[in-house]
Design a protein around this motif. Structure first.
Motif, PDB file in Angstrom:
ATOM      1  N   SER A   1       0.835  -1.211   0.000  1.00 14.53           N
ATOM      2  CA  SER A   1       0.000   0.000   0.000  1.00 14.53           C
ATOM      3  C   SER A   1       0.866   1.256   0.000  1.00 14.53           C
ATOM      4  O   SER A   1       0.519   2.261  -0.635  1.00 14.53           O
ATOM      5  CB  SER A   1      -0.942   0.004   1.207  1.00 14.53           C
ATOM      6  N   MET A   2       2.011   1.220   0.693  1.00 15.20           N
ATOM      7  CA  MET A   2       2.924   2.362   0.697  1.00 15.20           C
ATOM      8  C   MET A   2       3.529   2.581  -0.691  1.00 15.20           C
ATOM      9  O   MET A   2       3.705   3.721  -1.139  1.00 15.20           O
ATOM     10  CB  MET A   2       4.030   2.154   1.730  1.00 15.20           C
ATOM     11  N   ALA A   3       3.863   1.480  -1.376  1.00 19.65           N
ATOM     12  CA  ALA A   3       4.411   1.587  -2.733  1.00 19.65           C
ATOM     13  C   ALA A   3       3.380   2.187  -3.688  1.00 19.65           C
ATOM     14  O   ALA A   3       3.713   3.034  -4.527  1.00 19.65           O
ATOM     15  CB  ALA A   3       4.855   0.213  -3.223  1.00 19.65           C
ATOM     16  N   VAL A   4       2.115   1.784  -3.547  1.00 18.07           N
ATOM     17  CA  VAL A   4       1.042   2.350  -4.366  1.00 18.07           C
ATOM     18  C   VAL A   4       0.902   3.847  -4.090  1.00 18.07           C
ATOM     19  O   VAL A   4       0.741   4.660  -5.012  1.00 18.07           O
ATOM     20  CB  VAL A   4      -0.288   1.618  -4.093  1.00 18.07           C
ATOM     21  N   SER A   5       0.983   4.233  -2.821  1.00 20.32           N
ATOM     22  CA  SER A   5       0.883   5.652  -2.451  1.00 20.32           C
ATOM     23  C   SER A   5       1.999   6.470  -3.079  1.00 20.32           C
ATOM     24  O   SER A   5       1.776   7.581  -3.578  1.00 20.32           O
ATOM     25  CB  SER A   5       0.918   5.804  -0.930  1.00 20.32           C
ATOM     26  N   ALA A   6       3.220   5.936  -3.046  1.00 17.38           N
ATOM     27  CA  ALA A   6       4.357   6.651  -3.635  1.00 17.38           C
ATOM     28  C   ALA A   6       4.178   6.800  -5.144  1.00 17.38           C
ATOM     29  O   ALA A   6       4.489   7.854  -5.723  1.00 17.38           O
ATOM     30  CB  ALA A   6       5.653   5.912  -3.323  1.00 17.38           C
ATOM     31  N   TYR A   7       3.656   5.759  -5.788  1.00 19.44           N
ATOM     32  CA  TYR A   7       3.467   5.810  -7.244  1.00 19.44           C
ATOM     33  C   TYR A   7       2.433   6.861  -7.632  1.00 19.44           C
ATOM     34  O   TYR A   7       2.657   7.657  -8.550  1.00 19.44           O
ATOM     35  CB  TYR A   7       3.050   4.437  -7.770  1.00 19.44           C
ATOM     36  N   LYS A   8       1.301   6.887  -6.917  1.00 13.90           N
ATOM     37  CA  LYS A   8       0.262   7.860  -7.283  1.00 13.90           C
ATOM     38  C   LYS A   8       0.680   9.285  -6.924  1.00 13.90           C
ATOM     39  O   LYS A   8       0.264  10.240  -7.587  1.00 13.90           O
ATOM     40  CB  LYS A   8      -1.087   7.515  -6.661  1.00 13.90           C
ATOM     41  N   TRP A   9       1.524   9.422  -5.921  1.00 12.62           N
ATOM     42  CA  TRP A   9       2.073  10.744  -5.599  1.00 12.62           C
ATOM     43  C   TRP A   9       2.964  11.232  -6.745  1.00 12.62           C
ATOM     44  O   TRP A   9       2.912  12.396  -7.141  1.00 12.62           O
ATOM     45  CB  TRP A   9       2.861  10.663  -4.295  1.00 12.62           C
ATOM     46  N   ARG A  10       3.760  10.329  -7.303  1.00  9.12           N
ATOM     47  CA  ARG A  10       4.637  10.717  -8.411  1.00  9.12           C
ATOM     48  C   ARG A  10       3.837  11.115  -9.646  1.00  9.12           C
ATOM     49  O   ARG A  10       4.260  11.997 -10.423  1.00  9.12           O
ATOM     50  CB  ARG A  10       5.594   9.571  -8.764  1.00  9.12           C
TER      51      ARG A  10
END
Length: 330
Positions: A76-85
């Motif tokens: 879930s943290m990796a998904v958050s970082a991706y959508k932030w980018r």
């Protein structure tokens, strides 16, 4: 000019010092109030939970379910970082990679353990991202990501709201009201016309006004690219789906026959309530929400509290990686 009052540098310095002390005192008072609210909520929980049932529920969790919950939290943290980018990318401007943004996200998650609400770490995220992209881009991207995440948070609950509203009871009214509030705030944020009114609040503070206008200009560019906004919303739904799945895995790992649709209704509400800055890091308020909102579906107070605390500890354990990363950056 005649009639103007001259202020010596020493006097200005003294006034700034008093203003800083006043702000520090008010911040300390707010923290104390949140500490008292947290203590009160925990006390009320202690009176409501049958503690003889709590420890058996805790022990019933299978190791496999716990490990899966940890893995899903990292995902879930990796998904958050991706959508932030997705929001940070601007033509012709440098943007940190997803791996770097994941590091920043974990550091922000670590600071959430000590700040009043689930959004406290956003200030840390902005400060760290600003080193690479500037304060305006960093602040606009974090605010936009939070607003779009809120849309992704409420969508799963809205899908199943109408056919299951009677099971949720009076709390079902919170779902459409929360959806309306999110729509209003998101609409106002992505509507560029509000920049002038907000900037007017900072007259006499040219740096703050200029920074605000830059940030709102970036928000306006987001709204002119609906395809990018839709992408972020879809990834936000994926993120919320993972959070729902984590809770479902924990309940099932304890042998509690909770339906997945129940988690889709209840977990988004709990996530929203945990962001309200009434207690320290949502502690007490989150646990109370678990017990109250899962009760209409036949889930006892003890297993609800156990899942709440285990989920909290899983996130805290993952956030420790952010603490290590922060120390390495110093």
């Amino acid at each position: 000019m005649i009639g103007e009052r001259f202020e010596a540098p020493e006097e200005k310095s003294l006034m700034c010092g008093r203003e800083w002390q006043g702000r520090r005192g008010r911040a300390g008072l707010r923290w104390l109030l949140r500490l008292l609210v947290t203590g009160l909520l925990l006390f009320l929980l202690s009176r409501r939970v049958p503690w003889r049932e709590f420890w058996p529920a805790w022990q019933a969790l299978s190791p496999g379910a716990l490990l899966l919950a940890v893995a899903l939290t990292v995902l879930s943290m990796a998904v958050s970082a991706y959508k932030w980018r997705l929001l940070l990318v601007e033509p012709g401007l440098g943007t940190p990679g997803t791996a770097r943004l994941l590091q920043i996200y974990l550091i922000g998650l670590f600071f959430n353990n000590f700040l009043p609400s689930g959004m406290g770490g956003d200030v840390v995220r902005i400060a760290l991202a600003a080193r690479a992209v500037g304060t305006a881009r960093a602040a606009a991207s974090v605010i936009a990501e939070r607003l779009l995440a809120a849309i992704g948070l409420i969508l799963p609950a809205l899908v199943f709201y109408w056919p299951h509203r009677h099971e949720l009871g009076p709390a079902a009214l919170v779902i459409p009201l929360l959806a309306l509030a999110i729509a209003m705030v998101a609409g106002a944020a992505f509507f560029p016309g509000w920049a002038g009114r907000l900037a007017g609040l900072f007259r006499g503070r040219s740096r703050a006004s200029r920074g605000l206008n830059q940030m709102v200009d970036i928000m306006g560019r987001y709204s002119s690219n609906p395809g990018r906004l839709l992408q972020v919303i879809l990834w936000s739904v994926v993120f919320q789906g993972i959070v729902i799945l984590i809770n479902y895995v924990l309940f099932r790992g304890m042998g509690i026959p909770v339906k997945l649709v129940t988690c889709m209704l209840v977990v988004p509400l709990i996530s929203a309530l945990a962001m309200v800055p009434f207690s320290i890091n949502g502690l007490g308020l989150r646990e109370w929400s678990y017990i109250t909102l899962f009760a209409p579906f036949g889930v006892g107070a003890a297993p609800s509290l156990a899942v709440s605390l285990i989920f909290f500890l899983v996130v805290m354990a993952v956030s420790l990686a952010g603490g290590v990363l922060y120390v390495l950056e110093k």
